[in-house]
Scaffold this motif. Structure first.
Motif, mmCIF file in Angstrom:
data_model
loop_
_atom_site.group_PDB
_atom_site.id
_atom_site.type_symbol
_atom_site.label_atom_id
_atom_site.label_comp_id
_atom_site.label_asym_id
_atom_site.label_seq_id
_atom_site.Cartn_x
_atom_site.Cartn_y
_atom_site.Cartn_z
ATOM 1 N N TRP A 10 0.835 -1.204 0.000
ATOM 2 C CA TRP A 10 0.000 0.000 0.000
ATOM 3 C C TRP A 10 0.872 1.256 0.000
ATOM 4 C CZ3 TRP A 10 -1.049 2.875 4.865
ATOM 5 C CH2 TRP A 10 -1.895 3.978 4.648
ATOM 6 N N LEU A 11 1.897 1.284 0.853
ATOM 7 C CA LEU A 11 2.781 2.443 0.922
ATOM 8 C C LEU A 11 3.594 2.595 -0.360
ATOM 9 C CD1 LEU A 11 4.036 2.100 4.607
ATOM 10 C CD2 LEU A 11 2.341 3.717 3.718
ATOM 11 N N GLN A 12 4.018 1.481 -0.936
ATOM 12 C CA GLN A 12 4.764 1.533 -2.198
ATOM 13 C C GLN A 12 3.894 2.112 -3.307
ATOM 14 O OE1 GLN A 12 5.917 -2.568 -2.497
ATOM 15 N NE2 GLN A 12 7.931 -2.222 -1.556
ATOM 16 N N GLN A 13 2.616 1.725 -3.317
ATOM 17 C CA GLN A 13 1.702 2.250 -4.322
ATOM 18 C C GLN A 13 1.510 3.755 -4.160
ATOM 19 O OE1 GLN A 13 -2.264 0.629 -4.150
ATOM 20 N NE2 GLN A 13 -2.688 1.116 -6.279
ATOM 21 N N LEU A 14 1.372 4.204 -2.921
ATOM 22 C CA LEU A 14 1.232 5.635 -2.675
ATOM 23 C C LEU A 14 2.495 6.387 -3.089
ATOM 24 C CD1 LEU A 14 -0.504 5.705 0.834
ATOM 25 C CD2 LEU A 14 -1.554 6.135 -1.389
ATOM 26 N N ALA A 15 3.645 5.815 -2.757
ATOM 27 C CA ALA A 15 4.907 6.470 -3.100
ATOM 28 C C ALA A 15 5.091 6.587 -4.600
ATOM 29 C CB ALA A 15 6.078 5.703 -2.481
ATOM 30 N N HIS A 46 2.669 6.893 -6.791
ATOM 31 C CA HIS A 46 1.577 7.629 -7.432
ATOM 32 C C HIS A 46 1.288 8.933 -6.693
ATOM 33 C CE1 HIS A 46 0.974 3.531 -8.995
ATOM 34 N NE2 HIS A 46 0.411 4.116 -10.043
ATOM 35 N N GLY A 47 2.333 9.721 -6.506
ATOM 36 C CA GLY A 47 2.108 11.075 -6.017
ATOM 37 C C GLY A 47 2.603 11.386 -4.630
ATOM 38 N N LEU A 48 3.137 10.393 -3.908
ATOM 39 C CA LEU A 48 3.663 10.662 -2.570
ATOM 40 C C LEU A 48 5.098 10.147 -2.452
ATOM 41 C CD1 LEU A 48 0.656 9.885 -0.176
ATOM 42 C CD2 LEU A 48 1.641 12.119 -0.711
ATOM 43 N N PRO A 49 6.020 10.725 -3.210
ATOM 44 C CA PRO A 49 7.411 10.271 -3.142
ATOM 45 C C PRO A 49 8.045 10.498 -1.774
ATOM 46 C CG PRO A 49 7.267 12.331 -4.366
ATOM 47 C CD PRO A 49 5.853 11.867 -4.141
ATOM 48 N N GLU A 50 7.408 11.354 -0.930
ATOM 49 C CA GLU A 50 7.935 11.605 0.410
ATOM 50 C C GLU A 50 7.967 10.335 1.259
ATOM 51 O OE1 GLU A 50 6.161 15.292 -1.272
ATOM 52 O OE2 GLU A 50 5.484 13.225 -1.022
ATOM 53 N N LEU A 51 7.202 9.330 0.857
ATOM 54 C CA LEU A 51 7.171 8.073 1.602
ATOM 55 C C LEU A 51 8.393 7.205 1.342
ATOM 56 C CD1 LEU A 51 3.425 7.013 1.248
ATOM 57 C CD2 LEU A 51 4.609 7.640 3.353
ATOM 58 N N ALA A 52 9.204 7.561 0.372
ATOM 59 C CA ALA A 52 10.346 6.719 0.004
ATOM 60 C C ALA A 52 11.297 6.516 1.182
ATOM 61 C CB ALA A 52 11.088 7.332 -1.181
ATOM 62 N N GLY A 53 11.530 7.570 1.942
ATOM 63 C CA GLY A 53 12.439 7.450 3.085
ATOM 64 C C GLY A 53 11.908 6.485 4.128
ATOM 65 N N PHE A 54 10.618 6.577 4.425
ATOM 66 C CA PHE A 54 10.032 5.662 5.408
ATOM 67 C C PHE A 54 10.044 4.225 4.890
ATOM 68 C CE2 PHE A 54 6.327 3.405 7.187
ATOM 69 C CZ PHE A 54 6.695 3.419 8.527
ATOM 70 N N LEU A 55 9.801 4.044 3.601
ATOM 71 C CA LEU A 55 9.836 2.699 3.027
ATOM 72 C C LEU A 55 11.233 2.097 3.137
ATOM 73 C CD1 LEU A 55 7.550 3.166 -0.092
ATOM 74 C CD2 LEU A 55 7.238 1.447 1.700
ATOM 75 N N GLY A 56 12.259 2.921 2.955
ATOM 76 C CA GLY A 56 13.620 2.429 3.116
ATOM 77 C C GLY A 56 13.873 1.972 4.541
ATOM 78 N N TRP A 57 13.370 2.753 5.500
ATOM 79 C CA TRP A 57 13.514 2.360 6.906
ATOM 80 C C TRP A 57 12.720 1.089 7.192
ATOM 81 C CZ3 TRP A 57 9.734 1.774 10.617
ATOM 82 C CH2 TRP A 57 10.187 1.619 11.938
ATOM 83 N N LEU A 58 11.528 0.999 6.628
ATOM 84 C CA LEU A 58 10.657 -0.142 6.886
ATOM 85 C C LEU A 58 11.265 -1.446 6.364
ATOM 86 C CD1 LEU A 58 7.787 -0.667 8.084
ATOM 87 C CD2 LEU A 58 6.931 -0.563 5.734
ATOM 88 N N ALA A 59 11.990 -1.358 5.265
ATOM 89 C CA ALA A 59 12.597 -2.557 4.692
ATOM 90 C C ALA A 59 13.580 -3.205 5.655
ATOM 91 C CB ALA A 59 13.293 -2.207 3.377
ATOM 92 N N ASP A 60 14.163 -2.402 6.552
ATOM 93 C CA ASP A 60 15.118 -2.928 7.530
ATOM 94 C C ASP A 60 14.466 -3.209 8.885
ATOM 95 O OD1 ASP A 60 17.269 -2.787 5.747
ATOM 96 O OD2 ASP A 60 17.638 -0.684 6.237
#
Length: 307
Positions: free
Chosen positions: A94-99, A101-115
């Motif tokens: 869900w977060l990847q889809q948002l990132a 499609h218009g919310l690239p600001e989530l990329a940093g959190f997704l990187g943290w979440l992967a770890d």
């Protein structure tokens, strides 16, 4: 018994929120493919996240990884106050889809979440910081609720004092054979079971299942089985007065000697020392485990509460 929890969607979104006021937080081993963020207040007891077992205090905030066995347990408060639990379930997809499609600001959190797939226990400072956000999350609706959730996510990724866990039991990619094998293990971990039996339940070969466990979970069949059995033993040690030999038997260990060795290796203390350190104080006699049934956590949309 460890159960697989089915988490429904909230109005078509791949995230879900529940809140529960209860006299006690019950021991209920479960797992699910979503991430789970749990904020517990007015409770003290034990937290079980995969292979990590530790006490928690009046305010506790932890992230559970996908398919990671977990539960909290606390007894009723002496002052009669209710214990409050707020839980957010969400998917990485869900977060990847948002990132994308218009919310690239989530990329940093997704990187943290992967770890953070193996779970995270957050610091007291971070827990205090997000407490007002959780209060607003409960009463907000629509975009305001989503904004609260993202504020919480931002604070989590900035918590440099958080304690990351290392059980490696979050499944990054779904596989039907692995899921079937895990379901079999979760149903039968207290029984004498073998790798070929689990492979048969998953309609695959022992060699393939062994490879899937190593590739997807970074552990062996025996390690998964031991984690489930030791987690159940921890529950019996802290919540009952059962003799340790019976704890071993009811947790699936073939003999007490094997249980003592494996428990000391996993927990760093003997079963008796673990019980003395963490036993939950309650009004019932030490010879009795909890007798009342565990309450069901209904999955109600947008902050609804069970009656």
């Amino acid at each position: 018994m460890l159960t697989r929890e089915l988490v429904g969607r909230t109005f078509g979104q791949d995230w879900h929120y529940i809140a529960l006021d209860t006299e006690r937080v019950p021991f209920l081993w479960h797992y699910h493919p979503e991430f789970e963020l749990t904020f517990t207040r007015n409770a003290e007891g034990m937290r079980y996240l995969g292979g990590d077992v530790a006490p928690f205090g009046e305010a506790d905030l932890a992230l559970v990884g996908p398919n990671q066995a977990h539960t909290w347990q606390a007894t009723p408060r002496a002052d009669g106050r209710l214990q409050h639990v707020q839980v957010v379930y969400f998917t990485e997809a869900w977060l990847q889809q948002l990132a994308g499609h218009g919310l690239p600001e989530l990329a940093g959190f997704l990187g943290w979440l992967a770890d953070a797939r193996d779970g995270v226990v957050f610091s007291a400072d971070c827990t205090a910081q997000v407490a007002p956000h959780f209060a607003r999350l409960h009463i907000s609706r629509g975009m305001q609720r989503l904004a609260c959730l993202f504020e919480i996510f931002d604070a989590l990724a900035r918590d440099t004092a958080a304690r990351r866990l290392g059980s490696h039991h979050g499944v990054a990619r779904e596989d039907g054979r692995l899921r079937a094998a895990l379901d079999f293990l979760h149903r039968h971990y207290r029984e004498p079971i073998s790798l070929p039996q689990a492979a048969g339940a998953a309609a695959t070969s022992p060699a393939t299942l062994k490879r899937l466990l190593r590739e997807r979970l970074d552990c062996s069949f025996v390690e998964v089985l031991l984690q489930l059995r030791i987690g159940h033993a921890c529950h019996l040690l802290v919540s009952s007065g059962l003799p340790i030999q019976l704890v071993a038997e009811q947790s699936g260990f073939p003999n007490a000697g094997h249980f003592y060795r494996q428990f000391a290796r996993a927990r760093g203390v003997s079963p008796a020392d673990f019980r003395r350190r963490y036993h939950l104080r309650r009004a019932q006699t030490d010879a009795e485990p909890f007798s009342e049934p565990a309450p069901s956590l209904e999955f109600l949309p947008c902050g609804g509460r069970p009656d």
